[in-house]
Design a protein around this motif. Structure first.
Motif, PDB file in Angstrom:
ATOM      1  N   CYS A   8      42.179  28.003  39.099  1.00  0.00           N
ATOM      2  CA  CYS A   8      41.806  27.938  40.520  1.00  0.00           C
ATOM      3  C   CYS A   8      40.315  27.659  40.667  1.00  0.00           C
ATOM      4  O   CYS A   8      39.511  27.963  39.782  1.00  0.00           O
ATOM      5  CB  CYS A   8      42.234  29.205  41.262  1.00  0.00           C
ATOM      6  N   ARG A  38      35.523  40.237  43.067  1.00  0.00           N
ATOM      7  CA  ARG A  38      35.109  39.936  41.701  1.00  0.00           C
ATOM      8  C   ARG A  38      33.850  40.734  41.419  1.00  0.00           C
ATOM      9  O   ARG A  38      32.926  40.749  42.232  1.00  0.00           O
ATOM     10  CB  ARG A  38      34.852  38.430  41.551  1.00  0.00           C
ATOM     11  N   CYS A  69      43.713  30.651  34.225  1.00  0.00           N
ATOM     12  CA  CYS A  69      43.691  30.355  35.661  1.00  0.00           C
ATOM     13  C   CYS A  69      42.764  29.185  35.945  1.00  0.00           C
ATOM     14  O   CYS A  69      41.589  29.200  35.592  1.00  0.00           O
ATOM     15  CB  CYS A  69      43.253  31.566  36.473  1.00  0.00           C
ATOM     16  N   CYS A 127      37.891  30.766  40.345  1.00  0.00           N
ATOM     17  CA  CYS A 127      37.586  31.153  38.963  1.00  0.00           C
ATOM     18  C   CYS A 127      36.604  30.173  38.340  1.00  0.00           C
ATOM     19  O   CYS A 127      35.659  30.564  37.647  1.00  0.00           O
ATOM     20  CB  CYS A 127      38.858  31.217  38.127  1.00  0.00           C
ATOM     21  N   TRP A 150      42.628  35.082  31.754  1.00  0.00           N
ATOM     22  CA  TRP A 150      42.669  36.459  32.254  1.00  0.00           C
ATOM     23  C   TRP A 150      43.687  37.300  31.506  1.00  0.00           C
ATOM     24  O   TRP A 150      44.760  36.818  31.148  1.00  0.00           O
ATOM     25  CB  TRP A 150      43.078  36.469  33.735  1.00  0.00           C
TER      26      TRP A 150
HETATM   27 ZN   LIG Z   1      41.675  31.874  39.353  1.00  0.00          ZN
END
Ligand SMILES: [Zn+2]
Ligand SMILES: [Zn+2]
Length: 144
Positions: free
Chosen positions: A34, A76, A32, A37, A48
């Motif tokens: 993003c 998270r 990921c 993250c 992940w």
């Molecule tokens: Zn992410």
């Protein structure tokens, strides 16, 4: 049966206070990219594992886990002693828990299969593999 893979793979945080077990089979494994993250893990991207909630069990240190509500639908959790970022959960898929592959003790039942939120990636880390590159609003649409 896929006997070459262990049924249970253990994992934990850096200090060892939080320990958990993920029971195979998992649902997904991917990178990921993003920005959430990236900031949460201090890394270019986070690899992940997604597993059914019933297959992710915290064996030790549940009291050390601190949950940060990172968005309207997601949280998270991290170890309050060593700061390791661990579980990512979303009310959009409440029956699934995301676990960082890097926090597992050994290999799981699959290899990373795609890049998600690829169009949000850090410009400073070249990606040269042939895995599908997905992005867009959902993070899961094909991108160039
Ligand atoms: Zn992410
Ligand atoms: Zn810890």
């Amino acid at each position: 049966m896929m006997a070459e893979h262990p049924r249970d793979v253990r994992g934990g945080c850096l200090c060892g206070g939080v320990r958990f077990t993920v029971t195979m089979p998992t649902l997904f494994c991917g990178h990921c990219h993003c920005s959430m993250c990236r900031r949460n893990h201090g890394a270019a991207y986070v690899t992940w594992i997604a597993a059914p909630r019933s297959q992710v069990v915290v064996d030790a240190g549940a009291d050390l886990l601190t949950r940060y509500e990172s968005s309207e639908h997601g949280s998270r959790s991290f170890c309050s002693r060593c700061g390791s970022s661990l579980f990512c959960e979303s009310s959009r898929h409440p029956d699934v828990v995301d676990v960082p592959l890097a926090n597992m003790d050994g290999p799981i039942d699959r290899l990373p299969e795609s890049h998600i939120y690829f169009d949000d990636r850090a410009s400073w880390t070249p990606i040269a593999d042939a895995l599908p590159r997905l992005g867009g609003a959902s993070g899961l649409e094909p991108v160039k």
